[in-house]
Design a protein around this motif. Structure first.
Motif, mmCIF file in Angstrom:
data_model
loop_
_atom_site.group_PDB
_atom_site.id
_atom_site.type_symbol
_atom_site.label_atom_id
_atom_site.label_comp_id
_atom_site.label_asym_id
_atom_site.label_seq_id
_atom_site.Cartn_x
_atom_site.Cartn_y
_atom_site.Cartn_z
ATOM 1 N N THR B 206 1.163 1.161 2.760
ATOM 2 C CA THR B 206 2.275 1.226 3.711
ATOM 3 C C THR B 206 2.576 2.685 4.012
ATOM 4 N N VAL B 251 5.712 -3.134 1.393
ATOM 5 C CA VAL B 251 5.260 -2.605 0.090
ATOM 6 C C VAL B 251 4.780 -3.742 -0.808
ATOM 7 N N VAL B 257 2.212 3.328 -1.202
ATOM 8 C CA VAL B 257 3.144 3.887 -0.218
ATOM 9 C C VAL B 257 2.916 5.383 -0.007
ATOM 10 N N ILE B 277 12.283 3.332 -3.395
ATOM 11 C CA ILE B 277 11.129 2.450 -3.592
ATOM 12 C C ILE B 277 10.712 2.460 -5.062
ATOM 13 N N LEU B 285 4.194 -1.603 -7.198
ATOM 14 C CA LEU B 285 3.383 -0.420 -6.901
ATOM 15 C C LEU B 285 2.125 -0.333 -7.757
#
Lengths: 336, 326
Positions: B206, B251, B257, B277, B285
């Protein structure tokens, strides 16, 4: 004794008592606030206008209901003289839910958009100059015949906003009156140590703006000068700057011993006390000591009640800590 | 039906439609009336709407921004232009202490429905007083909303929503976008504040960005596609309110990211997004969130130096690969 004759001719006893009452109410509000501050009932600082009552009472008697105004950190007197509710004003000093700003502004931010057209006291010296000029611009655009009065002290005449906004207001002939209460001190600094002209209103001449300087301890002189200023602004001639020379009895904030001031300042101040000054005129005009005392007692009782109201009022609900940051989409904007 | 016009003409259309629709809307700022704005955003407005609604000011930014606050409190809807966002330093009090805070400090009594248009950004060889990207500064103050459109269509739709919004809205307009011609709808439309747009769908990473960097991000994404890297480009369009749902959805799909902005990296809004985030989507993540921003320097004058100071498609592609460990 020309003055006495003039006073009694121009004003009825009732009118004079009205001025007297307003000044007593302002002083009682301030003295009650000071007592609450000393007792630790208030949060934060307060800045008192004791000694400046003639300026507030005289000026606001000349302001019409449809007119707007801005004020400063030393703004309690303006609110009371405008006829605002002492209960709500005192509650705001206490940080209570029942205050004008629901406890979110405090002493330096009393505002009343709904009734008094009070666009706000302000914690930033000089900020009201821009806001008052903007309100006057709005009046010109709307053509609504209202005048906006920007009230501020000597210190803010040295801010850039004074010059920027006066220049624009003059060029665009905005219905604006700036009312300077010159108490000679910006916190501790005597105005003439940092300013090169004996009067402050004379700066208006640089922008082609009419101005006057008046004895701010004489409520009738302030009233008459302010009537002239308001007529000028309302008639489309553009802004007007009125400077009232006043005395600030207390230090900058409540509790400031004002050691930076010479003893003569307070000697002169007390010799020119605005309430006593009008009291003498009233007695000469046929009022009795009892009448004057009654007004003082009523003002005291009114402010006793205001303190009681504020003290007994609830604090804001904790959920209100995040409300009113935004008018639209508040929750999402506050969340992140 | 659509038509092709420049970003500045799209803005002009948005302003024009709102001024026709609502007589409380007026324009105030430097060189807005007789000249019709440096970028032609208000060309012809003075003749059409008159001097009460299209106002040329002296060079008094603090003064006229303060006046806009007062006029907005009285129910008008001023659209103010600061010729460069850099000039906020001389108009900080009316915007940050007054416009932003007045509603809260008056217990909800006062409403300040003003728009502050701020041309911003680097690349025009204007050096450090005319080239900054000050998103972080504007986003810091509670009470302000901040939009940063990347294309003509969004510029028009967002400025119309900003004018109708009852809060003070800062419109950050990258100067190098003004002349860019793009398709916009023929008919009237609004784009709501706080709604991001997926400019390109992808599954590998992203890329969150806004304003001019969206164009560079798209170019980088197309180049990376040829190498088999599939980047999703999310154009935030509004910084406050933030479209968190769009960020979380993307995400949660890509698990990687990169945030790209032209800001000074230290203390940037990109850093704020990265923190949010990391705090809230950590489990999604696969790699640390990375930021590609300007350097921690003053915006330089010399073209060769200035071009070193903001992301380009090549540096973006490199940063994407770094996040993906490729």
């Amino acid at each position: 004794m020309a003055t006495k004759k003039k006073t009694t001719e121009k004003y009825s006893k009732e009118q004079l008592l009205g001025f007297y009452r307003t000044m007593c109410r302002v002083r009682e509000f301030e003295e009650h606030a000071a007592e609450c501050f000393t007792k630790g009932m208030l949060a934060g600082n307060i800045h008192l206008s004791i000694g400046q009552e003639a300026a507030a009472a005289g000026a606001f008697a000349a302001i019409q209901p449809q007119d707007f105004f801005t004020s400063t950190h030393r703004g309690h007197g303006h609110a009371i003289a405008r006829g605002m509710d002492p209960n709500m004003a005192m509650a705001e000093l206490f940080g209570k839910k029942t205050g004008y700003c629901q406890g979110k502004g405090g002493s330096m931010h009393i505002t009343d958009m709904s009734k008094a057209n009070h666009l706000g006291a302000n914690g930033i010296v000089g900020a009201g100059q821009g806001i008052s000029a903007g309100s006057a611009l709005a009046s010109k655009i709307k053509g609504d015949n209202s005048v906006t009065v920007g009230c501020f002290g000597d210190g803010s005449t040295n801010e850039g906003t004074f010059h920027e906004n006066l220049n624009m207001a003059a060029t665009w002939k905005l219905p604006l009156v700036w009312f300077i209460e010159n108490n000679c001190y910006g916190v501790s600094t005597e105005i003439h140590r940092v300013t090169n002209t004996p009067d402050l209103a004379t700066r208006a001449a640089a922008y082609g703006v009419d101005y006057a300087v008046v004895d701010g301890t004489d409520v009738l002189a302030v009233y008459e000068a302010m009537c002239k200023a308001m007529d000028h602004a309302r008639s489309g001639k553009g802004p007007y700057v009125l400077e009232a020379k006043v005395y600030r009895y207390q230090g900058h904030y409540c509790g400031d011993p004002a050691v930076y001031r010479p003893a003569e300042y307070m000697e002169k101040a007390l010799a020119n006390d605005p309430i006593e000054k009008l009291g003498k005129k009233l007695l000469a005009a046929g009022a009795t000591e009892e009448e004057l005392q009654k007004i003082k007692d009523e003002a005291k009782a009114e402010m006793d009640a205001a303190v009681k109201f504020a003290d007994e009022s609830p604090y804001p609900d904790l959920a209100e800590v995040t409300t009113d940051v935004y008018a639209m989409d508040n929750e999402r904007c506050v969340e992140r | 039906m659509s038509k092709k016009i420049t970003f500045s003409k799209a803005l002009r259309e948005g302003l024009h439609e709102e001024m026709v629709r609502d007589e409380n809307v007026f324009i105030i700022g430097e060189d807005m009336a007789v000249m019709g704005n440096v970028f032609g955003v208000t060309t012809g407005f003075l003749d059409e709407f008159g001097p009460n609604r299209v106002i040329d000011t002296p060079i008094s930014e603090e003064g006229f921004c303060g006046m806009a606050v007062g006029a907005a409190m009285r129910g008008l809807r001023p659209v103010v232009e600061l010729m460069y966002n850099d000039f906020i330093t001389v108009a900080a009090d009316p915007i940050f202490n007054q416009a932003a805070k007045t509603r809260y400090m008056t217990g909800g009594q006062a409403t300040v429905p003003m728009v502050l248009r701020c041309p911003m950004g680097a690349g025009r060889r204007n050096a450090g007083h005319h080239s900054q990207s000050l998103e972080a500064l504007f986003c810091h103050f509670p009470g302000l909303k901040v939009i940063a459109p990347s294309c003509a269509e969004d510029a028009k739709g967002l400025i119309k929503s900003a004018i109708r919004d009852d809060d003070p809205v800062v419109s950050l307009e990258n100067k190098l976008l003004y002349a860019k011609k793009e398709e916009i709808p023929e008919e009237e439309y609004l784009i709501p504040l706080g709604k991001a747009k997926v400019k390109r769908e992808g599954k590998d990473l992203t890329l969150i960005t806004w304003s001019r960097q969206v164009n560079f991000a798209m170019e980088a994404a197309e180049n990376l596609a040829a190498e088999g890297i599939d980047v999703e480009v999310l154009d935030l369009r509004s910084l406050v309110p933030l479209d968190w749902e769009a960020i979380a959805a993307s995400v949660s799909k890509t698990h990687n990211v990169l945030i790209v902005s032209e800001e000074v990296k230290r203390g940037s809004y990109a850093g704020e997004l990265s923190a949010q985030i990391a705090e809230e989507l950590f489990d999604e993540l696969d790699a640390p969130v990375e930021r590609l921003c300007g350097l921690n320097i003053v915006s330089p004058f010399s073209p060769v130096l200035e071009d070193e100071n903001f992301p380009h498609p090549e540096t973006i592609a490199k940063a994407v690969k770094h996040v993906l460990n490729k």
